[in-house]
Design a protein around this motif. Sequence first.
Motif, PDB file in Angstrom:
ATOM      1  N   PRO A   1     -68.224  52.086  34.475  1.00 14.70           N
ATOM      2  CA  PRO A   1     -69.641  51.731  34.432  1.00 14.70           C
ATOM      3  C   PRO A   1     -70.451  52.727  33.624  1.00 14.70           C
ATOM      4  N   GLU A   2     -69.845  53.867  33.260  1.00 14.12           N
ATOM      5  CA  GLU A   2     -70.517  54.927  32.498  1.00 14.12           C
ATOM      6  C   GLU A   2     -69.445  55.878  31.981  1.00 14.12           C
ATOM      7  N   GLY A   3     -69.851  56.841  31.128  1.00 13.84           N
ATOM      8  CA  GLY A   3     -68.848  57.682  30.494  1.00 13.84           C
ATOM      9  C   GLY A   3     -68.696  59.089  31.061  1.00 13.84           C
ATOM     10  N   THR A   4     -69.683  59.536  31.825  1.00 17.43           N
ATOM     11  CA  THR A   4     -69.687  60.941  32.271  1.00 17.43           C
ATOM     12  C   THR A   4     -68.497  61.271  33.182  1.00 17.43           C
ATOM     13  N   ALA A   5     -68.234  60.373  34.156  1.00 23.29           N
ATOM     14  CA  ALA A   5     -67.140  60.628  35.100  1.00 23.29           C
ATOM     15  C   ALA A   5     -65.800  60.619  34.366  1.00 23.29           C
TER      16      ALA A   5
ATOM     17  N   PHE B   1     -69.473  48.762  31.685  1.00 20.58           N
ATOM     18  CA  PHE B   1     -69.549  47.477  32.398  1.00 20.58           C
ATOM     19  C   PHE B   1     -70.253  47.649  33.744  1.00 20.58           C
ATOM     20  N   ARG B   2     -71.297  46.870  33.945  1.00 12.72           N
ATOM     21  CA  ARG B   2     -71.979  46.887  35.251  1.00 12.72           C
ATOM     22  C   ARG B   2     -72.383  45.466  35.608  1.00 12.72           C
ATOM     23  N   TYR B   3     -72.088  45.072  36.836  1.00 14.26           N
ATOM     24  CA  TYR B   3     -72.454  43.727  37.268  1.00 14.26           C
ATOM     25  C   TYR B   3     -73.926  43.752  37.692  1.00 14.26           C
ATOM     26  N   GLU B   4     -74.821  43.673  36.694  1.00 16.88           N
ATOM     27  CA  GLU B   4     -76.256  43.689  36.959  1.00 16.88           C
ATOM     28  C   GLU B   4     -76.826  42.318  36.655  1.00 16.88           C
ATOM     29  N   ARG B   5     -78.055  42.055  37.111  1.00 14.33           N
ATOM     30  CA  ARG B   5     -78.705  40.778  36.782  1.00 14.33           C
ATOM     31  C   ARG B   5     -79.126  40.845  35.314  1.00 14.33           C
TER      32      ARG B   5
ATOM     33  N   ARG C   1     -80.663  44.366  29.347  1.00 19.32           N
ATOM     34  CA  ARG C   1     -79.737  44.708  30.444  1.00 19.32           C
ATOM     35  C   ARG C   1     -78.590  43.700  30.444  1.00 19.32           C
ATOM     36  N   TYR C   2     -77.386  44.231  30.223  1.00 16.22           N
ATOM     37  CA  TYR C   2     -76.218  43.356  30.085  1.00 16.22           C
ATOM     38  C   TYR C   2     -75.115  43.828  31.025  1.00 16.22           C
ATOM     39  N   ARG C   3     -74.120  42.961  31.172  1.00 14.00           N
ATOM     40  CA  ARG C   3     -72.988  43.352  32.035  1.00 14.00           C
ATOM     41  C   ARG C   3     -71.944  44.123  31.238  1.00 14.00           C
TER      42      ARG C   3
ATOM     43  N   ALA D   1     -73.173  62.158  25.081  1.00 17.99           N
ATOM     44  CA  ALA D   1     -72.672  63.505  24.807  1.00 17.99           C
ATOM     45  C   ALA D   1     -72.679  64.313  26.093  1.00 17.99           C
ATOM     46  N   GLU D   2     -71.687  65.184  26.237  1.00 19.68           N
ATOM     47  CA  GLU D   2     -71.617  66.054  27.414  1.00 19.68           C
ATOM     48  C   GLU D   2     -71.367  67.480  26.920  1.00 19.68           C
ATOM     49  N   PHE D   3     -72.116  68.420  27.482  1.00 21.14           N
ATOM     50  CA  PHE D   3     -72.055  69.828  27.066  1.00 21.14           C
ATOM     51  C   PHE D   3     -71.631  70.629  28.302  1.00 21.14           C
TER      52      PHE D   3
ATOM     53  N   TYR E   1     -74.702  62.565  40.814  1.00 18.18           N
ATOM     54  CA  TYR E   1     -74.115  63.861  40.462  1.00 18.18           C
ATOM     55  C   TYR E   1     -75.118  64.872  39.904  1.00 18.18           C
ATOM     56  N   TYR E   2     -76.370  64.466  39.721  1.00 19.73           N
ATOM     57  CA  TYR E   2     -77.300  65.364  39.028  1.00 19.73           C
ATOM     58  C   TYR E   2     -77.764  66.548  39.870  1.00 19.73           C
ATOM     59  N   THR E   3     -77.966  67.659  39.169  1.00 24.87           N
ATOM     60  CA  THR E   3     -78.582  68.858  39.747  1.00 24.87           C
ATOM     61  C   THR E   3     -79.641  69.298  38.729  1.00 24.87           C
TER      62      THR E   3
ATOM     63  N   ASP F   1     -86.908  49.824  29.916  1.00 24.06           N
ATOM     64  CA  ASP F   1     -87.476  50.635  28.845  1.00 24.06           C
ATOM     65  C   ASP F   1     -86.779  51.982  28.606  1.00 24.06           C
ATOM     66  N   ALA F   2     -85.746  52.290  29.399  1.00 24.83           N
ATOM     67  CA  ALA F   2     -85.048  53.571  29.185  1.00 24.83           C
ATOM     68  C   ALA F   2     -84.015  53.400  28.070  1.00 24.83           C
ATOM     69  N   LEU F   3     -84.279  54.032  26.937  1.00 24.00           N
ATOM     70  CA  LEU F   3     -83.357  53.905  25.797  1.00 24.00           C
ATOM     71  C   LEU F   3     -82.207  54.897  25.923  1.00 24.00           C
TER      72      LEU F   3
HETATM   73  P1  HAM Z   1     -77.693  55.581  32.799  1.00 22.32           P
HETATM   74  O1  HAM Z   1     -79.144  55.874  32.956  1.00 22.32           O
HETATM   75  O2  HAM Z   1     -77.062  54.786  33.859  1.00 22.32           O
HETATM   76  O3  HAM Z   1     -76.979  56.996  32.680  1.00 22.32           O
HETATM   77  O4  HAM Z   1     -77.417  54.880  31.406  1.00 22.32           O
HETATM   78  C1  HAM Z   1     -77.836  55.484  30.194  1.00 22.32           C
HETATM   79  C2  HAM Z   1     -78.437  54.434  29.277  1.00 22.32           C
HETATM   80  O5  HAM Z   1     -77.521  53.346  29.109  1.00 22.32           O
HETATM   81  C3  HAM Z   1     -79.705  53.783  29.815  1.00 22.32           C
HETATM   82  O6  HAM Z   1     -80.843  54.577  29.537  1.00 22.32           O
HETATM   83  C4  HAM Z   1     -79.718  52.478  29.037  1.00 22.32           C
HETATM   84  O7  HAM Z   1     -80.255  52.668  27.739  1.00 22.32           O
HETATM   85  C5  HAM Z   1     -78.250  52.142  28.921  1.00 22.32           C
HETATM   86  N1  HAM Z   1     -77.876  51.152  29.953  1.00 22.32           N
HETATM   87  C6  HAM Z   1     -77.593  51.374  31.241  1.00 22.32           C
HETATM   88  N2  HAM Z   1     -77.294  50.220  31.870  1.00 22.32           N
HETATM   89  C7  HAM Z   1     -77.389  49.241  30.944  1.00 22.32           C
HETATM   90  C8  HAM Z   1     -77.195  47.820  30.964  1.00 22.32           C
HETATM   91  N3  HAM Z   1     -76.818  47.174  32.062  1.00 22.32           N
HETATM   92  N4  HAM Z   1     -77.402  47.125  29.814  1.00 22.32           N
HETATM   93  C9  HAM Z   1     -77.778  47.762  28.677  1.00 22.32           C
HETATM   94  N5  HAM Z   1     -77.956  49.106  28.593  1.00 22.32           N
HETATM   95  C10 HAM Z   1     -77.770  49.841  29.713  1.00 22.32           C
HETATM   96  C11 HAM Z   1     -75.631  57.136  32.509  1.00 22.32           C
HETATM   97  O8  HAM Z   1     -74.872  56.240  32.246  1.00 22.32           O
HETATM   98  C12 HAM Z   1     -75.195  58.588  32.570  1.00 22.32           C
HETATM   99  N6  HAM Z   1     -73.727  58.616  32.410  1.00 22.32           N
HETATM  100  C13 HAM Z   1     -75.881  59.402  31.489  1.00 22.32           C
HETATM  101  C14 HAM Z   1     -75.440  60.822  31.479  1.00 22.32           C
HETATM  102  C15 HAM Z   1     -74.578  61.398  30.617  1.00 22.32           C
HETATM  103  N7  HAM Z   1     -75.813  61.761  32.351  1.00 22.32           N
HETATM  104  C16 HAM Z   1     -75.202  62.913  32.053  1.00 22.32           C
HETATM  105  N8  HAM Z   1     -74.442  62.704  31.022  1.00 22.32           N
END
Ligand code: HAM
Length: 358
Positions: free
Chosen positions: A80-84, A111-115, A120-122, A129-131, A258-260, A275-277
Motif C-alpha cells: 500500500p506504500e513504499g516506506t515499509a 495499492f489501496r482499496y479506497e473509494r 484517489r485510485y486503488r 525517497a527515504e533518508f 510510524y511517524y515521530t 489535495d495532498a500531492l
Molecule cells: P501517504 O500520505 O499515504 O504517505 O501517500 C503519499 C502520497 O501518495 C499522497 O500525498 C498522495 O499524493 C498519494 N496517494 C496516496 N493514496 C493515494 C490514492 N489512493 N490514489 C492516488 N494517490 C494517492 C505514504 O505513502 C508514506 N509512505 C510517505 C512517506 C515516505 N513517509 C515517509 N516516507
Amino acid sequence: MNYKASRGTRDIFGANALGMSLLEQKSKEIFRKHGFEEVRTPIFEDASLFMRSIGQVTDIVEKEMYIFEDKGGRKLALRPEGTASLARAFVEHRMGVSNPAGKFFYVGEMFRYERPQAGRYRQFHQIGAEFYDSSSPAADAEIIILAQDLLACIGISEIKVHINSLGCQKCRPLFKEALIKYFASVGDLCQDCIRRLDKNPLRVLDCKADSCKFTDAPQMTDYLCDDCSGKFDMVRSLLKSAGCNCVVDGKLVRGLDYYTRTVFEIRSDAVGSQDALAAGGRYDNLVKEIGGQSTPAVGFALGSQRALLAAQNTDFFNNLSSPEKIFVAIADQELFNDAFAFAIKVTRNGLKDNRPLA
Ligand code: HAM
C-alpha cells in the motif's frame, strides 16, 4: 462481454503516459543529483510487514489492504506504500553498509482499496525517497525541499506546505492523555472514533465524520519536550531560509503510525478534495521495530497521478499536447522516441495543416 479496467484503476496513455514518464525521468535526475540511489522492491510482501509498520489501528491496515494467500498458504499483501518495503530491504541487505549516505528512492505502483474519486485510485503511482541514519533537522528540511523540487519540475509552484511535529516517545503520551480527556468532553463520537479512542487517539483527530467537531482540540506543538521543540524550530527555520513558507498545522497527524517528530503534506488548490500531492515525515523507530538496528529516518512520497492532475494547466502539460513544443520540452534521449511517436499522433489527429515536426 465487454471488459473494462477494474474500479479504481486506470489505463494511462497519450499525454498522461508521456507526462508520467517525464515526471519520473526528471525526478530520477533530481534524486541522483542529491545522492539518492534507486531501489526496486517487490509489489507484494508479507502482509504482517505492513500491519506492523503502518499500524493495526489505521485505515490502511483496517480497511484498505489487498491481502491474499498464495498457493503455499502465505499471507501476502500488495504494497500500500513504499516506506515499509524499503525499510525491510534496508535491514535485509544491510544497505547502510553499501550506501553509508543512507539515501534511497523508489518509483512504482501502490495499492489501496479506497473509494475511488478524482485523484484517489486503488492502483496509483508513487515517487518516494527515504533518508536513513540522520536525526538532523537538516535531513527533514532536505526531504521537504526535494518533494517541492519534484513538483516544481513539472511546473507546480502554487502549493502549501503543511507541517507539524508528533513529538517522541517521551512527550507524545502527555498529548495522547490530553486528547483522550478532550474527546470525552466532546462526546457524541462515531463508532470508529470510540473504538480508536483507547488504542490510537491520534487517529480520532483524522476522522472524516467527526473531525469538524474538534475545533479547539489540544495541539501536539504545545506538548513537545525541549528536544522535539528545538528540532521543530530548526526544521522550520531551515525551510524558511530555503524560501519555503510552511504553515504549522496542529491537526496534521497523518494516516500511518510510524511517524515521530516532523510530519508534512504538500497540498494544492488546483485539485479537488484529494489535495495532498506529496507527504511524509520522520520515523525514527521503524527500522528497529522491524528487526534492524536503531536507525533514524525521514522520507516522503509523491502521488504521480495527483501531481499530474495539478499540473493540467501548467506550461509543462500544455507543452505535452503541442507537438512542436514536445521537442523543446524533452531533451532526454530515453524519452525521445516516445515523445516523437506521440507528437506524430497528435499532429495527425489534431493539427489542420501538415507543418513539419522538425
Ligand atoms: P501517504 O500520505 O499515504 O504517505 O501517500 C503519499 C502520497 O501518495 C499522497 O500525498 C498522495 O499524493 C498519494 N496517494 C496516496 N493514496 C493515494 C490514492 N489512493 N490514489 C492516488 N494517490 C494517492 C505514504 O505513502 C508514506 N509512505 C510517505 C512517506 C515516505 N513517509 C515517509 N516516507
